[in-house]
Design a protein around this motif. Sequence first.
Motif, PDB file in Angstrom:
ATOM      1  N   LEU A  11       0.879  -1.155   0.000  1.00 25.93           N
ATOM      2  CA  LEU A  11       0.000   0.000   0.000  1.00 25.93           C
ATOM      3  C   LEU A  11       0.917   1.205   0.000  1.00 25.93           C
ATOM      4  O   LEU A  11       1.679   1.410   0.951  1.00 25.93           O
ATOM      5  N   PRO A  88      -2.925   6.148  -8.666  1.00 28.84           N
ATOM      6  CA  PRO A  88      -4.071   5.354  -8.209  1.00 28.84           C
ATOM      7  C   PRO A  88      -4.561   4.356  -9.260  1.00 28.84           C
ATOM      8  O   PRO A  88      -5.012   3.262  -8.907  1.00 28.84           O
ATOM      9  N   THR A  91      -3.498   0.653  -9.209  1.00 24.82           N
ATOM     10  CA  THR A  91      -4.061  -0.269  -8.228  1.00 24.82           C
ATOM     11  C   THR A  91      -4.659  -1.484  -8.931  1.00 24.82           C
ATOM     12  O   THR A  91      -5.492  -1.352  -9.827  1.00 24.82           O
ATOM     13  N   GLN A 119      -1.517  -8.080  -4.369  1.00 27.24           N
ATOM     14  CA  GLN A 119      -2.275  -6.827  -4.414  1.00 27.24           C
ATOM     15  C   GLN A 119      -1.355  -5.624  -4.286  1.00 27.24           C
ATOM     16  O   GLN A 119      -0.506  -5.562  -3.393  1.00 27.24           O
ATOM     17  N   THR A 121      -1.933  -1.481  -3.985  1.00 25.70           N
ATOM     18  CA  THR A 121      -2.915  -0.419  -3.813  1.00 25.70           C
ATOM     19  C   THR A 121      -2.189   0.913  -3.706  1.00 25.70           C
ATOM     20  O   THR A 121      -1.281   1.065  -2.884  1.00 25.70           O
ATOM     21  N   VAL A 122      -2.586   1.855  -4.551  1.00 29.45           N
ATOM     22  CA  VAL A 122      -1.990   3.189  -4.545  1.00 29.45           C
ATOM     23  C   VAL A 122      -3.061   4.168  -4.091  1.00 29.45           C
ATOM     24  O   VAL A 122      -4.091   4.330  -4.751  1.00 29.45           O
ATOM     25  N   SER A 123      -2.818   4.799  -2.989  1.00 27.11           N
ATOM     26  CA  SER A 123      -3.796   5.735  -2.431  1.00 27.11           C
ATOM     27  C   SER A 123      -3.538   7.141  -2.954  1.00 27.11           C
ATOM     28  O   SER A 123      -2.396   7.545  -3.176  1.00 27.11           O
TER      29      SER A 123
END
Length: 124
Positions: A11, A88, A91, A119, A121-123
């Motif tokens: 993340l 994002p 992701t 997985q 995930t790029v916030s």
Amino acid sequence: QVQLVESGVGLVQTGGSLRLSCAASGRAFGTYVMGWFRQAPGKEREFVATINWNGSRQLYADSVKGRFTISRDNAKTTVYLQMNSLKPEDTAVYYCSWSRRSGTYSRPEMYDYWGQGTQVTVSS
């Protein structure tokens, strides 16, 4: 039979970096093509990058060109995906793949074995 195990679940924030690894076992690693694909929720699996047997040729999707780098270490039977300037839209679940063929391919049907996926995930 070929077994592929990805690692590097992450993340990260927009603009960050992450390196994925894929360890292969079961067949002669150094003579085969390796690739990375990704699949976001509700979307089809899409090509990310591929590398030929000795690392002399790579192919990238336009969406990641200049930001991602694929590499391999045949002595460690591992392929890597260095991801920089993450967005994002990067992701997705990322999959490592193995092909018995000798070229560089962007179509998933050209690959014979797949990892279980990891997985990313790029916030924002």
